[in-house]
Design an enzyme around this catalytic site. Sequence first.
Site, PDB file in Angstrom:
ATOM      1  N   TYR A 142       6.020   3.394  -5.287  1.00 35.98           N
ATOM      2  CA  TYR A 142       4.912   4.008  -6.014  1.00 35.98           C
ATOM      3  C   TYR A 142       5.328   5.272  -6.766  1.00 35.98           C
ATOM      4  O   TYR A 142       4.715   5.644  -7.767  1.00 35.98           O
ATOM      5  CB  TYR A 142       3.764   4.343  -5.061  1.00 35.98           C
ATOM      6  CG  TYR A 142       3.063   3.137  -4.467  1.00 35.98           C
ATOM      7  CD1 TYR A 142       3.354   1.849  -4.885  1.00 35.98           C
ATOM      8  CD2 TYR A 142       2.105   3.290  -3.477  1.00 35.98           C
ATOM      9  CE1 TYR A 142       2.713   0.752  -4.343  1.00 35.98           C
ATOM     10  CE2 TYR A 142       1.448   2.197  -2.927  1.00 35.98           C
ATOM     11  CZ  TYR A 142       1.763   0.930  -3.358  1.00 35.98           C
ATOM     12  OH  TYR A 142       1.123  -0.153  -2.827  1.00 35.98           O
ATOM     13  N   LYS A 191      12.234  -4.181   6.100  1.00 37.21           N
ATOM     14  CA  LYS A 191      12.794  -5.454   5.632  1.00 37.21           C
ATOM     15  C   LYS A 191      14.302  -5.267   5.513  1.00 37.21           C
ATOM     16  O   LYS A 191      14.920  -5.491   4.485  1.00 37.21           O
ATOM     17  CB  LYS A 191      12.169  -5.857   4.290  1.00 37.21           C
ATOM     18  CG  LYS A 191      12.426  -7.299   3.868  1.00 37.21           C
ATOM     19  CD  LYS A 191      11.837  -8.316   4.810  1.00 37.21           C
ATOM     20  CE  LYS A 191      12.069  -9.736   4.282  1.00 37.21           C
ATOM     21  NZ  LYS A 191      11.666 -10.768   5.268  1.00 37.21           N
ATOM     22  N   ASP A 223       7.141  -9.122   7.072  1.00 40.41           N
ATOM     23  CA  ASP A 223       6.445 -10.401   7.020  1.00 40.41           C
ATOM     24  C   ASP A 223       5.985 -10.836   8.411  1.00 40.41           C
ATOM     25  O   ASP A 223       4.874 -11.351   8.586  1.00 40.41           O
ATOM     26  CB  ASP A 223       7.308 -11.477   6.364  1.00 40.41           C
ATOM     27  CG  ASP A 223       8.752 -11.475   6.826  1.00 40.41           C
ATOM     28  OD1 ASP A 223       9.158 -10.558   7.573  1.00 40.41           O
ATOM     29  OD2 ASP A 223       9.497 -12.400   6.442  1.00 40.41           O
ATOM     30  N   ASP A 247       0.694   0.420   2.769  1.00 38.90           N
ATOM     31  CA  ASP A 247      -0.507   0.202   1.977  1.00 38.90           C
ATOM     32  C   ASP A 247      -1.094  -1.173   2.283  1.00 38.90           C
ATOM     33  O   ASP A 247      -2.305  -1.323   2.511  1.00 38.90           O
ATOM     34  CB  ASP A 247      -0.148   0.310   0.490  1.00 38.90           C
ATOM     35  CG  ASP A 247      -1.367   0.334  -0.415  1.00 38.90           C
ATOM     36  OD1 ASP A 247      -2.498   0.445   0.090  1.00 38.90           O
ATOM     37  OD2 ASP A 247      -1.182   0.236  -1.643  1.00 38.90           O
ATOM     38  N   ASP A 251      -4.471  -2.111   5.148  1.00 36.22           N
ATOM     39  CA  ASP A 251      -5.673  -2.808   4.695  1.00 36.22           C
ATOM     40  C   ASP A 251      -5.926  -4.061   5.530  1.00 36.22           C
ATOM     41  O   ASP A 251      -7.083  -4.373   5.868  1.00 36.22           O
ATOM     42  CB  ASP A 251      -5.540  -3.181   3.218  1.00 36.22           C
ATOM     43  CG  ASP A 251      -5.951  -2.056   2.288  1.00 36.22           C
ATOM     44  OD1 ASP A 251      -6.232  -0.951   2.797  1.00 36.22           O
ATOM     45  OD2 ASP A 251      -5.985  -2.255   1.068  1.00 36.22           O
TER      46      ASP A 251
END
Length: 356
Positions: A142, A191, A223, A247, A251
């Site tokens: 970001y 990851k 994942d 992020d 959620d």
Amino acid sequence: MKKTIAVIRGDGIGPEIVGETLRVLDAVAEKFGHQFTYVEAPMGGNAIDAFGVPLPDSSLETCLTADSVLLGAVGGPKWDAQPSANRPERGLLKLRSAMGLYTNIRPARMFSELSAACPLRADIAAKGIDFVVVRELIGGLYFGEHTTSEADGEQKAVDVCSYAEHEIRRVAHVAFGMARKRRKRVTSIDKSNVLDTSRLWRKTVEEVAKEYPDVELLHMYVDNAAMQIVRDPSQFDVIVTENLFGDILSDEASQITGSIGMIPSSSMGEGTRGLYEPIHGSAPDIAGQNKANPIGTILAGAMMLRYSFDMAAEAGAVEAAVDAALKAGFRCGDIWNQGGTLVGCREMGAEICRRI
């Protein structure tokens, strides 16, 4: 005690949910003998309309000089045509960076009264959901370089993800310190089988873990973590991860608790000043209709009392009032179930104030 709070009402339902939170804070101030002064700080689409930019310098200065910041929500379709650098969300990114808010804390807790709203199987929900996502907030994709170029008749876009050791280390310390006050387990999400940034992330978190021998450290690929959050959320205590992964996962975590409208968050850096907000968006489709659920924002106010103002009793009073209102059967539309009493934003705020 006297505290100054910068208030960003924002867009959509933001003014409604912030208004109810200020009523709750006023009830706290009256009960416990404090004085809260609110200073308006326009930001988001409304600031674009009024000033041409999503975060005016005057609003930034207000936030930097206040004791803490309360935010509703920003953005909406009205401003979708704005250039990327001037979208409402850019104001939020600028504010986080200017305030040095490198850690975002999002609790995922399912209220027992809302277990019927949990989308998971009943046997999974029965095991309970109570964990915290600690997300790095001002690094990664970001905040990296973003470029779009054209060659050989097609466009190519590049977004750069980078992390330095100190950025990882400081957020890891927050996670381990929090775990010490909970169930003493940290799950670090990365990851590292693919990404260099994740390999550095894992190495640095392991180094920090040596300073917390009483806290168990687990690693999980992102994942797999996305799957485990819905398969068995009870296994998690504190999750720590980088900006993009955090992020998305936070959620997901919020939704399994019953409603995104129930979840608060805090963004912290060095010192006690923080930014407190619900995790949901501005919901322009229901703005101004007294349909919004203010509980996520009200609980964000409770987090502000606890983390920025060191008012544990006051924060507990707000949380207990929310619990009591839910136990009494009051429900906004997003958490309503058969047999509950459907109320609007203002009515839910009033019921919580009455129980402070």
